[in-house]
Every structure is written in structure tokens, then in C-alpha cells.
Scaffold this motif. Structure first.
Motif, PDB file in Angstrom:
ATOM      1  N   ASP A   1      17.135 -34.523 -20.997  1.00  0.00           N
ATOM      2  CA  ASP A   1      16.134 -35.568 -20.791  1.00  0.00           C
ATOM      3  C   ASP A   1      14.917 -35.043 -20.041  1.00  0.00           C
ATOM      4  OD1 ASP A   1      17.711 -37.396 -22.110  1.00  0.00           O
ATOM      5  OD2 ASP A   1      18.574 -38.251 -20.287  1.00  0.00           O
TER       6      ASP A   1
ATOM      7  N   ASP B   1       7.137 -33.499 -24.020  1.00  0.00           N
ATOM      8  CA  ASP B   1       6.232 -34.614 -24.310  1.00  0.00           C
ATOM      9  C   ASP B   1       4.989 -34.567 -23.419  1.00  0.00           C
ATOM     10  OD1 ASP B   1       7.940 -35.688 -26.243  1.00  0.00           O
ATOM     11  OD2 ASP B   1       9.038 -36.870 -24.758  1.00  0.00           O
TER      12      ASP B   1
ATOM     13  N   SER C   1      21.045 -32.410 -29.685  1.00  0.00           N
ATOM     14  CA  SER C   1      20.378 -32.922 -30.881  1.00  0.00           C
ATOM     15  C   SER C   1      19.911 -34.368 -30.729  1.00  0.00           C
ATOM     16  CB  SER C   1      21.310 -32.798 -32.098  1.00  0.00           C
ATOM     17  OG  SER C   1      22.527 -33.495 -31.896  1.00  0.00           O
TER      18      SER C   1
ATOM     19  N   ASP D   1      16.060 -34.727 -30.178  1.00  0.00           N
ATOM     20  CA  ASP D   1      15.105 -34.211 -31.161  1.00  0.00           C
ATOM     21  C   ASP D   1      13.759 -34.928 -31.137  1.00  0.00           C
ATOM     22  OD1 ASP D   1      16.465 -32.081 -32.258  1.00  0.00           O
ATOM     23  OD2 ASP D   1      17.344 -33.223 -33.904  1.00  0.00           O
ATOM     24  N   ALA D   2      13.750 -36.182 -30.747  1.00  0.00           N
ATOM     25  CA  ALA D   2      12.496 -36.941 -30.751  1.00  0.00           C
ATOM     26  C   ALA D   2      11.447 -36.303 -29.850  1.00  0.00           C
ATOM     27  CB  ALA D   2      12.760 -38.385 -30.319  1.00  0.00           C
ATOM     28  N   HIS D   3      11.881 -35.596 -28.813  1.00  0.00           N
ATOM     29  CA  HIS D   3      10.929 -34.935 -27.917  1.00  0.00           C
ATOM     30  C   HIS D   3      10.161 -33.813 -28.621  1.00  0.00           C
ATOM     31  CE1 HIS D   3      12.308 -37.073 -24.388  1.00  0.00           C
ATOM     32  NE2 HIS D   3      13.554 -36.691 -24.592  1.00  0.00           N
TER      33      HIS D   3
ATOM     34  N   LYS E   1       9.256 -33.982 -31.935  1.00  0.00           N
ATOM     35  CA  LYS E   1       8.617 -34.527 -33.129  1.00  0.00           C
ATOM     36  C   LYS E   1       7.142 -34.790 -32.862  1.00  0.00           C
ATOM     37  CE  LYS E   1       9.454 -37.924 -36.797  1.00  0.00           C
ATOM     38  NZ  LYS E   1      10.269 -39.103 -37.204  1.00  0.00           N
ATOM     39  N   HIS E   2       6.362 -33.721 -32.895  1.00  0.00           N
ATOM     40  CA  HIS E   2       4.929 -33.801 -32.618  1.00  0.00           C
ATOM     41  C   HIS E   2       4.166 -33.058 -33.717  1.00  0.00           C
ATOM     42  CE1 HIS E   2       5.425 -35.515 -28.600  1.00  0.00           C
ATOM     43  NE2 HIS E   2       6.381 -34.620 -28.371  1.00  0.00           N
TER      44      HIS E   2
ATOM     45  N   SER F   1      16.619 -27.783 -33.828  1.00  0.00           N
ATOM     46  CA  SER F   1      15.888 -29.005 -34.151  1.00  0.00           C
ATOM     47  C   SER F   1      15.040 -28.795 -35.406  1.00  0.00           C
ATOM     48  CB  SER F   1      14.973 -29.401 -32.993  1.00  0.00           C
ATOM     49  OG  SER F   1      14.103 -30.456 -33.383  1.00  0.00           O
TER      50      SER F   1
ATOM     51  N   TYR G   1      12.301 -29.959 -35.989  1.00  0.00           N
ATOM     52  CA  TYR G   1      10.883 -30.005 -35.632  1.00  0.00           C
ATOM     53  C   TYR G   1      10.428 -28.766 -34.860  1.00  0.00           C
ATOM     54  CZ  TYR G   1      12.058 -34.851 -36.630  1.00  0.00           C
ATOM     55  OH  TYR G   1      12.533 -35.996 -37.226  1.00  0.00           O
TER      56      TYR G   1
END
Length: 391
Positions: free
Chosen positions: A177, A184, A206, A209-211, A213-214, A236, A238
Motif C-alpha cells: 500500500d 501514484d 497483484s 496493480d491499480a497503482h 495503471k498510468h 504487473s 502495466y
């Protein structure tokens, strides 16, 4: 595969740096391990706690820096060698911001980086240090283990993208986290290139993964130092998974083989990116995408005085990730809606294919054995200039 020397010296018993027209050499003593190879230690504890990540820097313990003459090069590859090996310009990175995500503070970072730059005649550069919220204070508690990792990361950026601004984002602790939040924050502060020299169990990671996605941002992640096996966030979909090589210079040419410690494989969780070809033999995300030097036996010079002795020789895929992030920066700003991880897959002829070496045993040969085309330990290969790292 051989690469013609552009500038630099030999790695072995001595390295030379030309300063003011005079070449001076740094001698070092190396006590081999019981198996005849170098002895190393992990800079960071290999954390097994749920939700925690480890840094991948590996420090040579068998090299004792001898007294150096003024201007003499420390042991380990420096900027001239790395720029020569990967055919990079000495003035790369201008106008770009490259971020690194770390855990804990490194109090002597600015002074140590300035000393590294001065040693190798690099421009003064610009470095900013913030916490995971993007603020310059308060910074997290100091961590001498992760400081070694941070020193490696910023020194490799200075070496391979000398004119780039460096943004250091320090997480409160080495959790998925907190480190994810640091990624981010780096993007929020404008970095188009973010290097992550850490990782852990992909079954836990996993979920973060959203962290990564840029779109429009090249986010690199070390593949790990334990040989065959997938690590997150390199897995990941991404991220640009970065493997590792053994880099040697002989007679004016560089040669590379797969490093036995480089992580690789086929993810058990991440979906297969559309740009990865079936040549991987993997129906999910294959690791790695590309690679650079990582073997501590052919490691890089790093300067760190925070509870350390100063000059050290360091390796691990912690070295290769910031190098690749820097090559992306040298190539220019990615397209705003692009996934930069796909760039090398569209320009495989602009990479040096690494065709020998192994990082272990596996059922699918190319996942752990270097060969023509894509393979797990080295991906599609190593930089041959910047052409493979742009649209």
C-alpha cells in the motif's frame, strides 16, 4: 552478443577514469567465496511478512576499496562504461523527471549524490525528496538498508540520464500500500518515468496493480534476484518487467549473458498484455520485458555514507530497473495514452538480443534460459541506444 566500446575502461582488477587528461586507476582486493565467485549480501532483509516488499540491491562484501589517488575511479562500472555498453549519449535526460520509489529516508542522499556526480564529472543535476504524500516534510524515519537501495537508484539515473531531474518518493514503510501510494504520488507530481527496485510475492502484490495503471508513464520494476520465479510488481501488466545480465568488457567490446539471479517466468495472476507475443509460451504476463546489467560480479559503483563506508560495488535487478527507466527518459516523453511497456515489443531489432545464460530450471525452456528472441531472464534484450524505448 558484442557491443563496440564507445568510452570507458575495463572491469576486473582495476578501473580507469580519465580526469583532466590523466588516467588513474583504482585497485581493489577481492576475496573469492568458497565457490570461487564474489561474495554478496542483500542490502535489505528479505521480508516474508504479508503485504511487505523487499528491495533487491546486492552489495559486494569481498571488495575492499584501497586508498585512491585523487581523481581515481572507484571499483565498479561508472557512467562512461554504462553509457558505452548501452550506446547512450552523455547528455541524456534533459527536461525529464525520473522518479524512484523507496522505503524510509536516506539523510545523506543529496550530499552523496553530489559526490558521485563530482567523481565522474557529471552535471550538478536536480533532486527532490518527498514523502509518500508528496510533501517535503515530514520525511519518514531513516532506514540505512533502504538507503543503499536509494543510493544505487539515484546513482544509476545520474549515470545514464545525467541531465534528468530525480524525484525520490519515500514511503513510510515497505508495504504494498505505501509503496504503491508512492508510485501514484510520483505520477501526480509529473514524473513520466518511475523506477521500482523492489518486489515480493505476486499472490499478495497483484492486488495493488491499480497503482501502476498510468497511461503515458513508463513504470519499470525489477524482476528479482532469486532466479527463476515471478515477482510482483514486475509481473504487473502495466509495468515494464526488467531482468538482469552479466556485463563484461573485453578488448574494447561488451558482452552480456543472462544473470543467474535474474527473476523471470510466467505470472499466475496478471492477464497477458496485448503487446506480448505468443513467443513467450505464457498465457499471462511474461517476465521480463527487457534487461540491463544486474550481476554483482560485474556490478556498478555506488556512493553511500549513511552508516556505510562510502564507495561500494552493488548489483541486483535493482540496478537494471533505474537504468531502463533512464533509457526511456533519454528517448523522450511517452505518448499520453500509450503504454510504454509495449514500445520494445514493437522495436525488437533495436535491442541487443542476449542469447546465452540461465537462471535456473523450468518446464518451459525460454522462461529460464536465454536464447534467440524473447526469454525470461533478459526479456527481448538490452538497450542499443534509445530507439526501442519510444513509439
Amino acid at each position: 552478443m558484442r557491443k563496440k566500446l564507445i568510452a570507458g575502461g575495463a572491469f576486473a582488477v582495476a578501473l580507469a577514469l580519465t580526469t583532466g587528461g590523466t588516467a588513474t586507476a583504482q585497485q581493489f582486493s577481492a576475496a573469492p567465496s568458497a565457490t570461487g565467485g564474489p561474495t554478496v549480501k542483500n542490502a535489505c532483509a528479505q521480508v516474508r511478512a504479508a503485504g511487505h516488499m523487499s528491495c533487491f540491491a546486492q552489495v559486494r562484501t569481498d571488495i575492499k576499496q584501497a586508498r585512491r589517488a585523487p581523481g581515481a575511479a572507484p571499483s565498479g562500472y561508472g557512467p562512461a562504461e554504462l553509457q558505452a555498453a548501452y550506446q547512450l549519449k552523455a547528455d541524456g535526460g534533459a527536461g525529464q523527471t525520473i522518479a524512484v520509489t523507496e522505503s524510509g529516508d536516506y539523510p545523506s542522499l543529496k550530499a552523496d549524490l553530489a559526490a558521485y556526480r563530482k567523481q565522474f564529472g557529471l552535471p550538478a543535476g536536480d533532486v527532490q525528496i518527498v514523502n509518500e504524500d508528496g510533501q517535503e516534510s515530514p520525511l519518514p524515519a531513516a532506514d540505512p538498508d533502504w538507503a543503499v537501495e536509494t543510493a544505487l537508484d539515484v546513482d544509476m539515473i545520474a549515470a545514464t540520464a545525467p541531465n534528468a531531474k530525480i524525484l525520490v518518493v519515500e514511503a513510510n514503510q515497505a508495504t504494498t500500500d505505501d509503496l504503491g501510494k508512492a508510485v501514484d504520488t510520483a505520477v501526480k507530481l509529473g514524473a513520466k518515468f518511475v523506477s521500482n527496485s523492489w518486489g515480493g510475492d505476486e499472490s499478495e502484490g497483484s492486488a495493488g496493480d491499480a497503482h501502476f495503471k498510468h497511461p503515458g508513464v513508463a513504470i519499470t520494476a525489477s524482476s528479482g534476484d532469486s532466479g527463476y520465479g515471478a515477482s510482483w510488481p514486475a509481473s504487473s501488466p502495466y509495468a515494464v518487467g526488467v531482468g538482469g545480465t552479466t556485463l563484461k568488457n573485453s578488448g574494447g567490446s561488451y558482452t552480456e549473458t543472462a544473470w543467474k539471479g535474474a527473476g523471470s517466468g510466467c505470472s499466475s495472476y496478471a492477464a497477458k498484455p496485448a503487446f506480448q507475443t505468443d513467443a513467450t509460451g505464457c498465457d499471462k504476463k511474461a517476465i521480463a520485458d527487457v534487461s540491463a546489467v544486474a550481476d554483482p560480479a560485474t556490478g556498478v559503483a555506488v556512493y553511500d555514507t549513511f552508516q556505510q563506508s562510502g564507495w561500494q560495488v552493488v548489483g541486483g535487478t535493482s540496478a537494471s530497473s533505474p537504468i531502463i527507466a533512464s533509457v526511456y527518459a533519454d528517448a523522450g516523453t511517452p505518448g499520453a495514452q500509450d503504454w510504454p511497456a509495449q514500445y520494445p515489443w514493437s522495436h525488437t531489432d533495436q535491442l541487443t538480443d542476449v542469447t546465452s545464460g540461465s537462471n535456473g530450471s523450468c518446464d518451459t525452456k525460454q522462461w529460464c534460459n536465454a536464447g534467440a528472441g524473447w526469454d525470461g531472464p533478459t526479456g527481448l534484450g538490452t538497450p542499443k541506444g534509445t530507439a526501442a524505448f519510444t513509439k
